[in-house]
Design an enzyme around this catalytic site. Structure first.
Site, PDB file in Angstrom:
ATOM      1  N   GLY A   1     -15.403  16.285   6.524  1.00 49.84           N
ATOM      2  CA  GLY A   1     -16.775  16.285   6.030  1.00 49.84           C
ATOM      3  C   GLY A   1     -17.668  17.152   6.914  1.00 49.84           C
ATOM      4  N   SER A   2     -18.879  16.687   7.085  1.00 56.75           N
ATOM      5  CA  SER A   2     -19.874  17.501   7.789  1.00 56.75           C
ATOM      6  C   SER A   2     -19.518  17.747   9.249  1.00 56.75           C
ATOM      7  CB  SER A   2     -21.236  16.820   7.717  1.00 56.75           C
ATOM      8  OG  SER A   2     -21.602  16.676   6.370  1.00 56.75           O
ATOM      9  N   ALA A   3     -18.637  16.916   9.825  1.00 59.25           N
ATOM     10  CA  ALA A   3     -18.247  17.156  11.211  1.00 59.25           C
ATOM     11  C   ALA A   3     -17.598  18.525  11.354  1.00 59.25           C
ATOM     12  CB  ALA A   3     -17.296  16.055  11.685  1.00 59.25           C
TER      13      ALA A   3
END
Lengths: 507, 474
Positions: A215-217
């Protein structure tokens, strides 16, 4: 008649010679045909005839050996089984070994040639050497913080020391007690069957052996690629990003959970996690550029061993531009182990350089002789040092003003990135909550710890289910424990380098 | 030389008694056994195992008793026979003692030592009481009746482990089939010696083979068939095989006819095949032999033969060392039928070769006695007794190495089993008695017939080429 007696004598001697030839065939010509048979218990008897070497955390054994008095004499014990299970794995007389017990089996069981003394007498009598001890890099306090943080959840934590690659914690929840698998009786079999049937998969090491969509990581990697390639030169300049962003070659429109993403700067987009900005940056970097950047962080590497094998994290090399855009925000086929994501955070904290993550510090014989010491080794330069500096600034923003404020620790500089990864058919499943970050005590010049936390919790309310809400507090406690431990060392030795750490691990 | 034999002064002719050699070898045999005990103790971690001195003293006492008996009763006996028997018996005691250490609940060595003592006592009794082996020739009838009675006896007792070969009496279990071997050897030798001429010179010709007349061969075949048949019913296949082999060897030595022995062997092979396919007990032995690892593949774990083969493979050339192997994995009968697997695992091929060489020496000395004897009965008896030893070793050693299907049989002297030890001591006693007759110088002028004098002269130096042997060297 004499002739007949002589012939009978020759016959009788041949009768005696025949079994000898048969025995020689088994004993000298083809012993392996028999010795390799798994039904022969001799190798197992020999293997368990000596106490197995111990696995040590902070210089204290977390394993032991118990004399059962049975044919398979010594059985493994674990001091704090569930806590260290993701580090040690199990050593079972019935089901073999896993993780460190498997990777260092030669050392622990005493068969490793490095333990040999090469004396003439040894070569003649072939004694069974007792197993040697494996000192891990794990810090008990950090491990405990990770374990307790994950209590009651499903997820994993990986924590590494950015400058050295030393792994400080490997936690996976739910855990299990490997001591229950040590024996070879029916109780062991019941436990084994129960653990394997458990839907929560307690024996799965989620930190090393399970990949999740990051995801956004993953935006850390995308940002590094955009900065290194020169696509973005000023992190404060507007990125000319539309809202919504139409994925290239499709009619799919991508939106954001956050506000103010239209034409946002890279720094702002990172702090509030704008999908549109990063999807577009990834698409513009292109599949080759993105894949190469991901691989510099360690993605697509199936050969990583710490020395236990780590599952390969994936970033596709052949995709449509729209898929590149989605992959760049950690969706589509992008997947990563928690350890891989800890390496991403560590690369930022360590000026762009990734150290080979390692779990074993050194191996010592029961007599205390050090047989082998593992040294730090640079794995990749994931990004340029200047890019790393910019990313450090952006990751600090996430914790001070952005989505990861729950990870802040007073008196410690913390950088981080949250992630909420969609998955399942139509992204309908409860998303995974991510937090990756690092911590550096104020006034210190080296980051103490880089950490990745993933929580896959089906019970949480979907609205609360963000990286910042669920994963960041766990990461904060892990980092706090690591900083406290490092302070202890610094206070004693005035030097945070590995030399001081070794001294401490020997206490 | 033969012509001058009688003319030479007795002192030049008188063969050496060699009792000193025997004593020295006996000391060596006892020393090796005691060292074996010590090594077992060291391997198990204790300085010297408890009881080692008792065992050593016991064995030394038995050896001394046997030696004195021979010195008094059979001073011209072959000096190698007794030391070999003592050494094999001693090694057997060490091996059983070593296995006992890991089965504290089931100790077999003390009983084995008592049986050995009984065996040596019987040995002494035979050597002292039996002044001339030809006395046995006159008791052939008694022998055969006793043999058949012994073979039949276990039928009236319950089967143990699928075989009716034991009789239990006052807490002792005895395997009468073991004793029957010696008695049958005596009977076969006596009968064939008496009817040799009839067997060789009469008979009818059928195609290219000359078959002996039914009248001559009938009784012996009938008794042999009865013995083998009863043993087959009792499922004592090992002893049946030894009887059959003994019969074939003695028939060949007595008549020199190879042709119908080949026919006999062929018939036996056909019979064995038929029994092997039809009879379930035997069939399972045969399929175990053909596929020793079948039970592993079927998920039932390794069978006895597979475990035995593992033990052999684990031993290698030099072995794991006395007390350091895991032949106990064989489980049932590890101290009796499978004792050789312990030799192979702990002493390696080297130790196994040494043990088999001891048997070979025993057999060879027995055959030398046969060659040296003047009388047909003695020759046949020595041949038969030596062959029994060789056949026993072949049947069980071939069985545990997977060479032939496994049948129950005790390794002479080595294996746990009182009846077997006693029987083998009697065999050695008879060989010693016969060898004493063979080497003993004649008290007066040679008996009538130059052939006897010839043989006696040769008996003094068995290895020397003798007129008859020159033509018939195989």
């Amino acid at each position: 008649m004499t002739r007949c007696v002589r012939r009978a004598a020759v016959l009788c001697l041949l009768l005696l010679l025949a079994p000898l030839v048969a025995a020689a065939r088994i004993q000298v010509l083809h012993p392996r045909e028999y010795a390799a048979n798994p039904a022969d218990r001799r190798p197992a008897i020999a293997r368990y005839s000596v106490p197995r070497g111990d696995i040590l955390v902070d210089g204290t054994p977390v394993t032991g050996s118990r004399d059962t008095g049975e044919p398979l004499r010594y059985e493994r014990t674990y001091a704090d089984g569930p806590l260290f299970a993701p580090v040690t794995g199990y050593s079972s007389q019935r089901y073999g070994t896993s993780l460190l017990e498997a990777a260092e089996d030669g050392v622990l069981s005493g068969t490793d040639p490095r333990l040999a003394s090469f004396s003439f007498l040894d070569g003649l009598t072939r004694p069974r050497r007792p197993g040697a001890d494996v000192h891990t890099t794990v810090r008990a306090a950090v491990q405990r913080a990770a374990y307790e943080g994950l209590e009651g959840k499903r997820g994993a934590v990986a924590a590494v020391e950015p400058a050295t690659g030393r792994i400080l914690a490997v936690a996976s929840a739910p855990s299990y007690d490997p001591a229950l698998l040590s024996g070879n009786g029916p109780a062991t079999a019941r436990t084994w069957d129960g653990l394997n049937a458990d839907a929560a998969r307690p024996m799965l090491n989620r930190a090393l052996r399970q990949t999740y969509p990051p995801g956004s990581a993953f935006k850390v990697v995308t940002a590094a690629a955009a900065l290194d390639s020169g696509l973005v030169r000023d992190i404060d300049a507007p990125t000319d990003s539309p809202l919504p962003y139409t994925l290239p070659g499709t009619a799919v429109r991508l939106g954001n959970a956050a506000d103010g993403c239209e034409d946002a700067s890279l720094r702002y987009a990172f702090a509030v996690s704008c999908n549109t900005v990063f999807a577009r940056l990834g698409a513009r970097t292109g599949v080759t550029g993105m894949a190469e950047a991901a691989e510099r962080f360690g993605f697509n590497d199936a050969g990583l061993r710490i020395p236990a094998k780590v599952t390969r994290s994936n970033f596709d090399r052949r995709m449509e531009p729209s898929q590149v855009a989605l992959s760049s925000i950690g969706q589509f086929d992008t997947s990563a182990t928690p350890l891989q994501m800890a390496m991403v955070a560590a690369a930022v904290a360590n000026g762009g350089e990734i150290q080979q993550p390692r779990l074993v510090d050194r191996v010592t014989t029961p007599g205390g002789r050090t047989v082998a010491t593992t040294r730090g080794r640079s794995l990749h330069q994931a990004m340029s040092p200047s890019t790393a500096l910019l990313l450090q600034r952006m990751m600090r923003d996430v914790v001070t003003v952005g989505s990861g404020r729950d990870a802040a620790i007073p008196g410690v500089e913390v950088g981080g990135k949250t992630g909420t990864a969609q998955h399942g058919v139509g992204n309908a499943a409860v998303p995974y909550a991510w937090f990756i970050g690092w911590a550096e005590p104020e006034g210190s010049f080296r980051p103490t710890v880089a950490v990745a936390v993933v929580v896959e919790d089906a019970d949480a309310e979907r609205a609360d289910f963000t990286g910042g809400g669920l994963a960041a507090p766990i990461a904060r406690e892990v980092m706090r424990a690591a900083v406290r431990e490092a302070d202890g060392v610094d206070g004693k030795t005035g030097d945070g380098k590995s030399g001081g750490r070794q001294r401490q691990s020997g206490r | 030389m033969t012509a001058t034999t009688a003319a030479l002064p007795p002192s030049a002719l008188r063969p050496r008694k060699r009792r000193g050699t025997e004593l020295v070898l006996l000391v060596g045999a006892v020393a090796i056994s005691v060292l074996g005990y010590a090594q077992v103790g060291w391997a198990q971690g204790s300085p010297l195992p408890r009881g080692a001195t008792e065992y050593g003293a016991g064995l030394a006492g038995l050896a001394l008793l046997a030696h004195l008996t021979v010195r008094l009763g059979a001073p011209y006996a072959d000096p190698l026979l007794l030391p070999i028997a003592v050494l094999l018996n001693g090694i057997g005691l060490v091996l059983i003692y070593r296995l006992d250490l890991e089965t504290p609940a089931d100790r077999a060595a003390p009983a084995q030592l008592i049986w050995s003592a009984f065996g040596v006592a019987l040995f002494a009794a035979v050597v002292v009481a039996l002044r001339d082996h030809r006395a046995l020739q006159r008791r052939a009838r008694l022998s055969v009746v006793a043999a058949l009675a012994l073979i039949l006896a276990p039928i009236f007792f319950p089967a143990v482990n699928g075989a009716r070969i034991w009789i239990r009496f006052a807490g002792l279990s005895i395997q009468p089939g073991e004793f029957a071997k010696v008695l049958l050897a005596v009977f076969f030798a006596a009968y064939l010696a008496a009817n040799r001429d009839a067997l060789v010179h009469t008979g009818r010709r059928l195609w290219r083979l000359t078959f002996p007349s039914g009248r001559a061969l009938g009784p012996v075949v009938a008794i042999w068939l009865a013995g083998v048949g009863v043993l087959a019913v009792e499922r004592d296949l090992g002893t049946s095989t030894v009887f059959f082999g003994l019969f074939v060897v003695l028939l060949y030595v007595a008549t020199g006819r190879t042709g119908w022995i080949a026919v006999g062997l062929l018939l036996a092979a056909v019979g064995a095949y038929a029994v092997g396919t039809l009879e379930p007990h035997v069939h399972s032995r045969v399929s175990d032999w053909l596929h020793p690892f079948a039970s592993i593949d079927a998920g039932r774990g390794p069978g006895q033969l597979a475990q035995s083969l593992f033990a052999f493979a684990a031993g290698g050339v030099l072995g794991a060392g006395l007390g350091q192997g895991h032949s106990l994995l064989i489980g049932f009968a590890v101290k009796s039928d499978f004792i050789l697997a312990t030799v192979a695992e702990e002493l390696g091929l080297a130790g196994l070769t040494a043990v088999l060489v001891l048997y070979a020496l025993l057999v060879a000395r027995g055959y030398l006695v046969a060659l040296a004897l003047p009388d047909t009965f003695g020759r046949l008896l020595a041949t038969g007794l030596s062959s029994i030893v060789a056949l026993q070793v072949f049947v069980i050693a071939g069985g545990v190495t997977g060479l032939i299907p496994l049948t129950g049989m005790a390794m002479p002297f080595l294996a746990q089993g009182g009846s077997s030890v006693v029987t083998n001591w009697v065999i050695v006693a008879l060989l010693i008695r016969i060898s004493d007759s063979a080497r003993r110088p004649s008290p007066g002028p040679p008996a009538a017939g130059s052939g006897t004098a010839e043989a006696r002269a040769g008996a003094g130096a068995p290895a020397r080429e003798r007129p008859e042997g020159g033509a018939g060297t195989p």
